[in-house]
Design an enzyme around this catalytic site. Structure first.
Site, mmCIF file in Angstrom:
data_model
loop_
_atom_site.group_PDB
_atom_site.id
_atom_site.type_symbol
_atom_site.label_atom_id
_atom_site.label_comp_id
_atom_site.label_asym_id
_atom_site.label_seq_id
_atom_site.Cartn_x
_atom_site.Cartn_y
_atom_site.Cartn_z
ATOM 1 N N TYR A 140 0.585 -1.293 0.047
ATOM 2 C CA TYR A 140 -0.028 -0.047 0.049
ATOM 3 C C TYR A 140 0.904 1.293 -0.002
ATOM 4 O O TYR A 140 0.640 2.325 -0.867
ATOM 5 C CB TYR A 140 -0.961 0.052 1.143
ATOM 6 C CG TYR A 140 -1.825 1.074 1.143
ATOM 7 C CD1 TYR A 140 -2.865 1.227 0.274
ATOM 8 C CD2 TYR A 140 -1.864 2.201 2.431
ATOM 9 C CE1 TYR A 140 -3.754 2.315 0.243
ATOM 10 C CE2 TYR A 140 -2.505 3.273 2.380
ATOM 11 C CZ TYR A 140 -3.356 3.426 1.434
ATOM 12 O OH TYR A 140 -4.462 4.580 1.465
ATOM 13 N N ARG A 147 1.105 6.949 -6.679
ATOM 14 C CA ARG A 147 -0.240 7.924 -6.945
ATOM 15 C C ARG A 147 0.432 9.142 -6.615
ATOM 16 O O ARG A 147 -0.046 10.144 -7.318
ATOM 17 C CB ARG A 147 -1.244 7.235 -6.044
ATOM 18 C CG ARG A 147 -2.593 8.024 -6.168
ATOM 19 C CD ARG A 147 -3.729 7.648 -5.527
ATOM 20 N NE ARG A 147 -3.405 7.719 -3.923
ATOM 21 C CZ ARG A 147 -4.326 7.282 -3.051
ATOM 22 N NH1 ARG A 147 -5.543 6.980 -3.493
ATOM 23 N NH2 ARG A 147 -3.860 7.101 -1.563
ATOM 24 N N TYR A 201 -1.004 12.936 6.824
ATOM 25 C CA TYR A 201 -0.588 12.027 7.825
ATOM 26 C C TYR A 201 0.863 12.004 8.042
ATOM 27 O O TYR A 201 1.621 12.588 6.861
ATOM 28 C CB TYR A 201 -0.917 10.602 7.250
ATOM 29 C CG TYR A 201 -2.189 10.294 7.476
ATOM 30 C CD1 TYR A 201 -3.286 10.952 7.926
ATOM 31 C CD2 TYR A 201 -2.588 8.898 6.849
ATOM 32 C CE1 TYR A 201 -4.528 10.462 8.327
ATOM 33 C CE2 TYR A 201 -3.882 8.479 7.118
ATOM 34 C CZ TYR A 201 -4.914 9.179 7.680
ATOM 35 O OH TYR A 201 -6.286 8.862 7.867
ATOM 36 N N ARG A 214 -11.671 13.313 2.388
ATOM 37 C CA ARG A 214 -12.661 12.637 3.023
ATOM 38 C C ARG A 214 -14.044 12.173 2.398
ATOM 39 O O ARG A 214 -14.883 11.408 2.717
ATOM 40 C CB ARG A 214 -13.027 13.004 4.405
ATOM 41 C CG ARG A 214 -11.785 13.168 5.266
ATOM 42 C CD ARG A 214 -11.281 11.755 5.752
ATOM 43 N NE ARG A 214 -10.021 11.724 6.509
ATOM 44 C CZ ARG A 214 -9.161 10.820 6.966
ATOM 45 N NH1 ARG A 214 -9.493 9.367 6.456
ATOM 46 N NH2 ARG A 214 -8.157 10.697 7.485
ATOM 47 N N GLU A 320 -13.877 -1.078 6.642
ATOM 48 C CA GLU A 320 -14.002 0.061 6.004
ATOM 49 C C GLU A 320 -15.311 0.487 5.173
ATOM 50 O O GLU A 320 -15.754 -0.819 4.660
ATOM 51 C CB GLU A 320 -12.871 0.209 5.016
ATOM 52 C CG GLU A 320 -12.813 1.612 4.461
ATOM 53 C CD GLU A 320 -11.530 1.725 3.464
ATOM 54 O OE1 GLU A 320 -11.449 2.517 2.369
ATOM 55 O OE2 GLU A 320 -10.477 1.346 3.986
#
Length: 332
Positions: A140, A147, A201, A214, A320
């Site tokens: 990930y 990305r 983060y 979000r 999730e």
């Protein structure tokens, strides 16, 4: 002009209302495939163990206009002059950062070339998401780095245009993605005041932070990103799937509430009962009954939720959830 979606069985011919046309489809099944259906539209199939009915299902995206479908640079796309769908599929790699960057840059360049200037929703399907690549980096984190580099090429250093997104595991290797973009609408990308923006983060989560908002508001439809049991930037309720599910739903409830939206200049107020197109991704198949029970207690048994058995992007996250708060044009 509106874009809408609904679920149907993967074995059914996608249905449309009068005056609407299939733009593209995403099938949740047992293989990884990017192809064009007999109808002509692009279809991305992602391997996810489906529970509940046990049958693969399809997410059908429809538009008012007459879509055009094509393949370019290993990307399948469809557009109608107002909305654009792009899907890509990347086979398993030893290291993902360079090929992910290259593929996503192609997708962003294609959207710009076709004059769809606003990406408003993405789904990133990452096989072996919490495994490690050939260099020992978590898959990930490897994906996120590629990305992020592609977004920097496309958007520069800014974060204001990062769209709502889901990054979730699959039951195979390799990476697939879907993006939706608009030509005329201007999306509003939104954050949750109870959570650190993902793009802020700290580096304990990898060399690059995740590139998404979000939620995204387009016209009067609210696209809720994949949401988990995170407060600030930290996982909470480790090891307790029921509490994680409740916290996840609490996070979504706050995200779409008047208090959170008004603080960002949006005059709207929604509750969890307004959600549609809900998907719950659950790490352990044995936890799905508990997740379903909490969802039905909170959302009501009448709301359709699709439960999928895949890994989440942190090894301490058990569930999730994502969804859409439809606008007036959805006619639900």
């Amino acid at each position: 002009m509106s874009i809408r979606a609904h679920f149907t069985s993967a074995t059914e011919i996608p249905r449309t209302e009068p005056g609407r046309h299939v733009l593209a489809t995403v099938t949740y099944g047992d293989t990884a495939r990017l192809a064009f259906t007999d109808h002509g539209n692009p279809d991305l199939t992602v391997p996810m163990a489906v529970t509940g009915t046990g049958e693969p299902f399809r997410e059908v995206w429809t538009v008012d206009g007459s879509p055009r479908w094509a393949l370019r640079d290993d990307l399948a796309y469809a557009h109608d002059g107002h909305h654009l769908f792009i899907a890509g599929l990347l086979p398993e790699q030893d290291v993902y950062t360079p090929p992910v960057r290259a593929l996503y840059e192609k997708a962003f360049a294609l959207a710009s070339h076709l004059d769809y200037g606003h990406i408003f929703r993405m789904w990133n399907f990452v096989g072996d998401i919490v495994g490690t690549n050939a260099e020992g980096m978590e898959v990930y984190q490897d994906f996120v780095q590629g990305r992020a580099q592609a977004f920097r090429t496309h958007l520069g250093d800014g974060t204001a245009q990062l769209p709502a997104a889901t990054g979730i595991g699959t039951q195979s290797r390799g990476i697939a993605f879907v993006l939706l973009a608009t030509r005329g609408g201007v999306p509003r990308h939104l954050e949750n005041s109870n959570q650190t923006a993902a793009y802020h983060y700290p580096d304990q989560y990898g060399p690059k932070p995740p590139s998404f908002a979000r939620a995204t508001l387009l016209d009067d439809t609210l696209y809720v990103s994949g949401t988990a049991s995170i407060l600030g930037h930290e996982t909470v309720h480790r090891g307790d799937v029921r509490r994680q599910t409740r916290q996840t739903l609490d996070n979504i409830a706050h995200l779409i509430s008047r208090d959170n939206l008004a603080a960002q200049g949006v005059d709207a107020d929604h509750s969890l009962k307004d959600l549609r197109l809900i998907k719950a991704y659950v790490r352990h198949d044995s936890d799905i009954p508990a997740v379903r029970e909490v969802c039905e207690e909170t959302l009501g048994a009448g709301l359709e939720v699709k439960y999928l058995n895949v890994a989440v992007c942190r090894d301490d996250l058990l569930v999730e959830i994502e969804g859409i708060v439809p606008g007036r044009g959805w006619n639900l």
